[in-house]
Design a protein around this motif. Structure first.
Motif, PDB file in Angstrom:
ATOM      1  N   ARG A 267       0.829  -1.205   0.000  1.00  0.00           N
ATOM      2  CA  ARG A 267       0.000   0.000   0.000  1.00  0.00           C
ATOM      3  C   ARG A 267       0.866   1.260   0.000  1.00  0.00           C
ATOM      4  O   ARG A 267       0.595   2.209  -0.752  1.00  0.00           O
ATOM      5  CB  ARG A 267      -0.924   0.005   1.220  1.00  0.00           C
ATOM      6  CG  ARG A 267      -1.747   1.281   1.356  1.00  0.00           C
ATOM      7  CD  ARG A 267      -2.738   1.177   2.498  1.00  0.00           C
ATOM      8  NE  ARG A 267      -2.083   0.935   3.778  1.00  0.00           N
ATOM      9  CZ  ARG A 267      -2.730   0.651   4.915  1.00  0.00           C
ATOM     10  NH1 ARG A 267      -4.046   0.568   4.913  1.00  0.00           N
ATOM     11  NH2 ARG A 267      -2.069   0.448   6.031  1.00  0.00           N
ATOM     12  N   SER A 278      -8.782   2.676  -2.424  1.00  0.00           N
ATOM     13  CA  SER A 278     -10.216   2.482  -2.622  1.00  0.00           C
ATOM     14  C   SER A 278     -10.828   1.472  -1.650  1.00  0.00           C
ATOM     15  O   SER A 278     -11.987   1.580  -1.294  1.00  0.00           O
ATOM     16  CB  SER A 278     -10.490   2.012  -4.052  1.00  0.00           C
ATOM     17  OG  SER A 278      -9.783   0.818  -4.324  1.00  0.00           O
ATOM     18  N   LEU A 279     -10.059   0.484  -1.202  1.00  0.00           N
ATOM     19  CA  LEU A 279     -10.589  -0.596  -0.387  1.00  0.00           C
ATOM     20  C   LEU A 279     -10.135  -0.399   1.048  1.00  0.00           C
ATOM     21  O   LEU A 279      -9.117  -0.939   1.463  1.00  0.00           O
ATOM     22  CB  LEU A 279     -10.120  -1.948  -0.941  1.00  0.00           C
ATOM     23  CG  LEU A 279     -10.717  -3.218  -0.332  1.00  0.00           C
ATOM     24  CD1 LEU A 279     -12.222  -3.286  -0.589  1.00  0.00           C
ATOM     25  CD2 LEU A 279     -10.027  -4.451  -0.903  1.00  0.00           C
ATOM     26  N   ARG A 280     -10.879   0.408   1.807  1.00  0.00           N
ATOM     27  CA  ARG A 280     -10.507   0.751   3.187  1.00  0.00           C
ATOM     28  C   ARG A 280      -9.056   1.215   3.262  1.00  0.00           C
ATOM     29  O   ARG A 280      -8.283   0.814   4.141  1.00  0.00           O
ATOM     30  CB  ARG A 280     -10.711  -0.441   4.125  1.00  0.00           C
ATOM     31  CG  ARG A 280     -12.155  -0.888   4.265  1.00  0.00           C
ATOM     32  CD  ARG A 280     -12.318  -1.780   5.483  1.00  0.00           C
ATOM     33  NE  ARG A 280     -13.562  -2.505   5.461  1.00  0.00           N
ATOM     34  CZ  ARG A 280     -13.926  -3.382   6.393  1.00  0.00           C
ATOM     35  NH1 ARG A 280     -13.134  -3.627   7.419  1.00  0.00           N
ATOM     36  NH2 ARG A 280     -15.070  -4.021   6.322  1.00  0.00           N
ATOM     37  N   GLY A 281      -8.654   2.037   2.315  1.00  0.00           N
ATOM     38  CA  GLY A 281      -7.305   2.580   2.299  1.00  0.00           C
ATOM     39  C   GLY A 281      -6.325   1.783   1.471  1.00  0.00           C
ATOM     40  O   GLY A 281      -5.217   2.261   1.208  1.00  0.00           O
ATOM     41  N   ASP A 319     -11.696  -9.146  13.280  1.00  0.00           N
ATOM     42  CA  ASP A 319     -12.544  -8.776  12.142  1.00  0.00           C
ATOM     43  C   ASP A 319     -12.119  -9.576  10.919  1.00  0.00           C
ATOM     44  O   ASP A 319     -11.189  -9.201  10.204  1.00  0.00           O
ATOM     45  CB  ASP A 319     -12.429  -7.280  11.878  1.00  0.00           C
ATOM     46  CG  ASP A 319     -13.297  -6.826  10.709  1.00  0.00           C
ATOM     47  OD1 ASP A 319     -14.137  -7.635  10.251  1.00  0.00           O
ATOM     48  OD2 ASP A 319     -13.147  -5.674  10.270  1.00  0.00           O
ATOM     49  N   GLU A 322     -12.136  -7.745   7.286  1.00  0.00           N
ATOM     50  CA  GLU A 322     -11.261  -6.661   6.846  1.00  0.00           C
ATOM     51  C   GLU A 322     -10.587  -7.091   5.550  1.00  0.00           C
ATOM     52  O   GLU A 322     -10.485  -8.285   5.242  1.00  0.00           O
ATOM     53  CB  GLU A 322     -10.269  -6.298   7.953  1.00  0.00           C
ATOM     54  CG  GLU A 322      -9.318  -7.408   8.363  1.00  0.00           C
ATOM     55  CD  GLU A 322      -8.031  -7.350   7.552  1.00  0.00           C
ATOM     56  OE1 GLU A 322      -7.709  -6.302   6.992  1.00  0.00           O
ATOM     57  OE2 GLU A 322      -7.369  -8.389   7.462  1.00  0.00           O
ATOM     58  N   PRO A 323     -10.110  -6.150   4.716  1.00  0.00           N
ATOM     59  CA  PRO A 323      -9.733  -6.476   3.340  1.00  0.00           C
ATOM     60  C   PRO A 323      -8.713  -7.591   3.178  1.00  0.00           C
ATOM     61  O   PRO A 323      -8.905  -8.499   2.366  1.00  0.00           O
ATOM     62  CB  PRO A 323      -9.195  -5.134   2.814  1.00  0.00           C
ATOM     63  CG  PRO A 323      -9.888  -4.100   3.609  1.00  0.00           C
ATOM     64  CD  PRO A 323     -10.054  -4.699   4.976  1.00  0.00           C
TER      65      PRO A 323
END
Length: 441
Positions: A267, A278-281, A319, A322-323
């Motif tokens: 990232r 775009s996908l949760r950062g 979670d 999460e991505p």
């Protein structure tokens, strides 16, 4: 001098070129260095060296290309870089694994981290090799001895399988990885420590892994203070080392800790290259990077070995949506969930069996073994559903025969998940059958 020594010498001489293209720094913005003079020769992913007037030489990687300039992302802070500094293009940089790396700790460039000389292999491999052809890969192999009762029975692991280990911080993930590294029957173990805390590297190698585990392992490590380029490269380099041994016909156990840090490093690199988040950062390319890494593991082609892989994922607050966890879970052959609540009551490994799945079942077990696994899951599920009533004293014995049976054997089943196993798969199933027989009575 031996033939092997000449081979290693030739490998070192391979990198000695007569000349390298040279460019000049024309700008620095947001940590990215702009260079002119290399746009006709540089390629994405090439390595470069900056000869700075205000500091020691700085290495970097080609991040993007444009008309008239090349963007470099440095391996360290760009402090001291000035306009006009000379930039030497080094070209593509792979890794050259060697059989002598077994028992060693190396960095993502194939350099020794344990203070001893390290030989380069005769062949340099690209970091991002394609996986074996899908239509020609072998099927999953036989069930593996793991040294842990739960993986011998309720969550079986077979040769060539890829599983995810999903856990928050501080719940025993590293200890479980060390147990698997020591206990799973494999020829070679390759461990990728991606973004690991520097002080924990030696502890993992000497205490968690131990002399027995290290004797058949190659550890590739990049600490958390290093650049995202190096942390991302760690996963690719370790997988390339695993492929080196797989192609020799070995069964390789690949352990990655963790894919989350690999995705976070990617990232940082992608955002520096102006890819949108775009996908949760996370940028869109994250999914492809994770899936491409996972696909390189697994069964090899006929005549080659296999890579059995365990990818750990750091999940905040358990979670699982999460991505990174969601992407990886969809491409693996099973997932193991570790929970803080279980760790806090002192049961290790803190595996929540009801949330964990091995996709090698039912094929990895016989009909009788599958019956025992189903019965154990049913009892654990019955206890889980009734636990609040039991703890509150609201459950009356005789209300539900399945809950009554679960109450009778739950302490033994819960303890069974935490037990090591010295007697192999058959011994694990024998003990599981003995526990379940109490519920039948």
């Amino acid at each position: 001098m031996s033939v092997a020594a000449f081979t290693h010498l030739r490998a070192q001489m391979r990198d000695l070129g007569p000349a390298h293209p040279v460019g000049r720094v024309i700008g620095v913005r947001r940590g990215v260095i702009e260079v002119t003079g290399l746009e006709q020769t540089a390629a994405l992913g090439d390595r470069a060296r900056l000869h700075c007037r205000g500091r020691e030489a700085l290495t970097a990687e080609v991040l993007s290309l444009a008309r008239g300039s090349v963007a470099l992302l440095p391996d360290d802070a760009a402090d001291g870089v000035a306009i006009g500094d000379e930039v030497e293009l080094l070209g593509p940089c792979g890794i050259a694994p060697d059989d002598s790396w077994v028992g060693r700790v190396v960095d993502p460039f194939g350099r020794a981290l344990d203070g001893r000389p390290l030989a380069r292999g005769p062949v340099e491999h690209p970091l991002r090799a394609p996986p074996p052809e899908a239509a020609r890969r072998k099927r999953l192999g036989t069930r593996l001895e793991t040294g842990l009762a739960v993986f011998n029975t309720l969550l079986p692991l077979v040769r060539g399988q890829r599983i995810g280990l999903f856990a928050g911080s501080g719940v025993g993930k590293s200890s479980l990885l060390g147990s698997l590294a020591r206990g799973i029957s494999a020829d070679i173990v390759v461990i990728a420590l991606i973004g690991e805390r520097g002080r924990e590297l030696r502890d993992f190698v000497e205490q968690v892994l131990g002399p027995e585990g290290r004797a058949r392992a190659v550890i590739v490590a990049a600490t958390s203070d290093q650049s995202p380029l190096i942390r991302r490269r760690c996963a690719w380099a370790a997988m390339t080392v695993a492929e080196h041994f797989r192609d020799q016909g070995h069964h390789v156990l690949f352990l990655a800790d963790s894919v989350t840090r690999f995705a976070e490093a990617h990232r940082e690199v992608a955002l520096a290259g102006d890819e949108p988040a775009s996908l949760r950062g996370f940028p869109p390319s994250t999914a492809h990077q994770i899936m491409a890494l996972g696909e390189r593991a697994g069964p090899g082609l006929e005549g080659a070995g296999d890579i059995t892989a365990v990818f750990s994922v750091l999940v905040a607050g358990s979670d699982m949506d999460e991505p990174v966890a969601d992407i990886l879970r969809g491409v693996l052959d099973g997932h193991v969930v570790m929970e803080r609540e279980i760790a806090e009551r002192g049961r290790f490994p803190a595996i929540n069996l009801l949330r964990s799945v091995s996709r090698s079942l039912p094929g990895a077990a016989s009909a009788e073994e599958n019956r025992l696994i189903s019965r154990a899951r049913a009892l654990l599920g019955a206890y889980d559903r009734a636990e609040m009533m039991i703890q509150a004293g609201l459950y009356a014995a005789g209300s539900d025969p399945l809950v009554d049976a679960a109450l009778q054997v739950w302490p033994q089943l819960d303890g069974f998940i935490a037990q090591a196993e010295a007697e192999g798969i058959a011994g694990s199933f024998a003990r599981l059958a003995a526990i379940l027989a109490q519920a039948e009575g």
